[in-house]
Design a protein around this motif. Structure first.
Motif, mmCIF file in Angstrom:
data_model
loop_
_atom_site.group_PDB
_atom_site.id
_atom_site.type_symbol
_atom_site.label_atom_id
_atom_site.label_comp_id
_atom_site.label_asym_id
_atom_site.label_seq_id
_atom_site.Cartn_x
_atom_site.Cartn_y
_atom_site.Cartn_z
ATOM 1 N N ASP A 198 0.825 -1.214 0.000
ATOM 2 C CA ASP A 198 0.000 0.000 0.000
ATOM 3 C C ASP A 198 0.856 1.259 0.000
ATOM 4 O O ASP A 198 0.591 2.228 0.727
ATOM 5 C CB ASP A 198 -0.936 0.007 1.220
ATOM 6 C CG ASP A 198 -1.852 -1.206 1.263
ATOM 7 O OD1 ASP A 198 -2.360 -1.594 0.190
ATOM 8 O OD2 ASP A 198 -2.035 -1.767 2.357
ATOM 9 N N GLU A 201 -1.016 4.630 -0.747
ATOM 10 C CA GLU A 201 -1.808 5.154 0.364
ATOM 11 C C GLU A 201 -0.917 5.798 1.423
ATOM 12 O O GLU A 201 -1.239 6.866 1.966
ATOM 13 C CB GLU A 201 -2.626 4.023 0.994
ATOM 14 C CG GLU A 201 -3.760 3.503 0.123
ATOM 15 C CD GLU A 201 -4.812 4.574 -0.138
ATOM 16 O OE1 GLU A 201 -5.019 5.432 0.739
ATOM 17 O OE2 GLU A 201 -5.403 4.556 -1.235
ATOM 18 N N ARG A 202 0.196 5.160 1.712
ATOM 19 C CA ARG A 202 1.067 5.680 2.764
ATOM 20 C C ARG A 202 1.786 6.960 2.333
ATOM 21 O O ARG A 202 2.005 7.866 3.142
ATOM 22 C CB ARG A 202 2.063 4.603 3.196
ATOM 23 C CG ARG A 202 1.358 3.449 3.924
ATOM 24 C CD ARG A 202 2.326 2.397 4.459
ATOM 25 N NE ARG A 202 2.964 1.639 3.411
ATOM 26 C CZ ARG A 202 4.280 1.603 3.181
ATOM 27 N NH1 ARG A 202 5.096 2.322 3.946
ATOM 28 N NH2 ARG A 202 4.787 0.873 2.211
ATOM 29 N N ARG A 204 0.493 9.131 0.128
ATOM 30 C CA ARG A 204 -0.555 10.150 0.067
ATOM 31 C C ARG A 204 -0.962 10.630 1.457
ATOM 32 O O ARG A 204 -1.473 11.744 1.601
ATOM 33 C CB ARG A 204 -1.759 9.613 -0.708
ATOM 34 C CG ARG A 204 -1.495 9.489 -2.207
ATOM 35 C CD ARG A 204 -2.563 8.672 -2.929
ATOM 36 N NE ARG A 204 -2.286 8.614 -4.354
ATOM 37 C CZ ARG A 204 -2.784 9.453 -5.260
ATOM 38 N NH1 ARG A 204 -3.571 10.445 -4.868
ATOM 39 N NH2 ARG A 204 -2.481 9.323 -6.528
ATOM 40 N N ALA A 205 -0.738 9.801 2.475
ATOM 41 C CA ALA A 205 -0.994 10.257 3.843
ATOM 42 C C ALA A 205 -0.012 11.353 4.245
ATOM 43 O O ALA A 205 -0.334 12.205 5.075
ATOM 44 C CB ALA A 205 -0.888 9.077 4.812
ATOM 45 N N ASP A 226 1.034 4.654 -8.184
ATOM 46 C CA ASP A 226 -0.147 4.989 -7.385
ATOM 47 C C ASP A 226 0.120 6.159 -6.449
ATOM 48 O O ASP A 226 -0.816 6.801 -5.976
ATOM 49 C CB ASP A 226 -0.592 3.766 -6.574
ATOM 50 C CG ASP A 226 -1.931 3.977 -5.907
ATOM 51 O OD1 ASP A 226 -2.860 4.480 -6.566
ATOM 52 O OD2 ASP A 226 -2.050 3.663 -4.712
#
Length: 303
Positions: A198, A201-202, A204-205, A226
């Motif tokens: 992921d 996601e990490r 984008r955090a 991504d």
């Protein structure tokens, strides 16, 4: 003179230390007495036949190995801008030739060579050309001046990519193993994200909406893509490693070229990273060690 060559593809055992004629420089070329030659992953791929299978190197009866060289100019052809006795470093980017930098002598175009900076040993200098030029030329492809994500940030190319992006004023997000956080922050990373699942996601955090560009030195492909914002930029570092350009991301591949002038500037600004030194005849052992992973910096062969 001695040179490490490949006559058949396979594991480190196919590396042969052969006796070959001393090469002669032509117009605009120099012959370098090799003091040090770095061992790079592309050498392992050449030895194993991966690059020939991929159509990057045509079939040859004999292939020389080694891109990076440091040493002393021994002879110069007409029009070369170096003189015998100059201490230099250079890059051999014509990889289908029967003689590479793993040798006692190598001939390069003068345009592929730079004077070695004072205070830098040949062993240190030999770790710079391929990795530093690859990082710099990849970053040259990025038009955005915003956030850059560098995967494989603890590696030889990735570390230089972090340092150069930081020096050019980019905000740098580095991806590497958890144990390497202090190292990559020392290179200039502003944010650190451990490698793993992921990734997008990490990242984008930490960077809402995604980073502006990715330098994917670790060849993560879609996982790294991504993490890029829509319409951002992605630079791949190997043939066939570029992902599909989803969400309008501009995907490009860096194709390294020798550039003595650019190399001269990089050699005075980047810190060499030497992982170990072995004699020329220990090239198989160097290949085994690099293939085992975990090497930080470059292994260097010394004729």
């Amino acid at each position: 003179m001695r040179a490490v060559v490949v006559r058949r593809f396979g594991g480190p055992e196919v590396l042969e230390v052969a006796e070959v004629p001393v090469p002669e420089p032509g117009p605009g070329q120099v012959r370098i007495r090799v003091a040090a030659a770095a061992v790079n992953p592309v050498d392992l791929a050449t030895r194993a036949g991966v690059l020939t299978a991929a159509g990057v190197i045509p079939p040859r009866k004999v292939l020389g190995l080694g891109w990076d060289v440091a040493g002393e100019v021994d002879a110069a052809g007409p029009g070369a801008r170096f003189r015998p006795g100059d201490t230099v470093l250079g890059l051999r980017d014509r990889i289908a030739l029967p003689l590479g930098a793993y040798a006692d002598y190598v001939v390069l175009d003068a345009s592929a060579v730079a004077l070695a900076p004072p205070g830098v040993s040949p062993v240190e200098a030999a770790t710079l050309p391929l990795n530093a030029l690859t990082a710099a030329q990849a970053l040259d492809l990025v038009e955005s001046t915003g956030t850059v994500l560098v995967t494989g940030a603890a590696g030889a190319v990735g570390g230089y990519a972090v340092a150069l992006a930081h020096a050019r004023g980019r905000q740098v997000v580095a991806v590497a193993g958890e144990a390497d956080e202090a190292i990559v922050r020392g290179f200039g990373a502003d944010e650190f994200v451990p490698r793993g699942r992921d990734l997008g996601e990490r990242v984008r955090a930490r960077v809402p909406g995604g980073v502006d560009a990715v330098l994917d030195t670790a060849l993560l492909g879609l996982d790294a893509l991504d993490a890029v914002r829509g319409g951002g930029e992605f630079v791949a570092f190997a043939a066939g490693a570029a992902p599909i350009p989803l969400r309008g991301v501009r995907v490009r591949t860096v194709w390294i070229r020798a550039d003595g002038e650019q190399l001269a500037g990089l050699a005075t600004t980047l810190r060499p990273r030497v992982a170990g030194v072995l004699p020329l005849e220990k090239a198989p052992a160097a290949h085994e060690r690099l293939a085992a992973g975990g090497v930080r910096g470059r292994l260097v062969l010394t004729p």
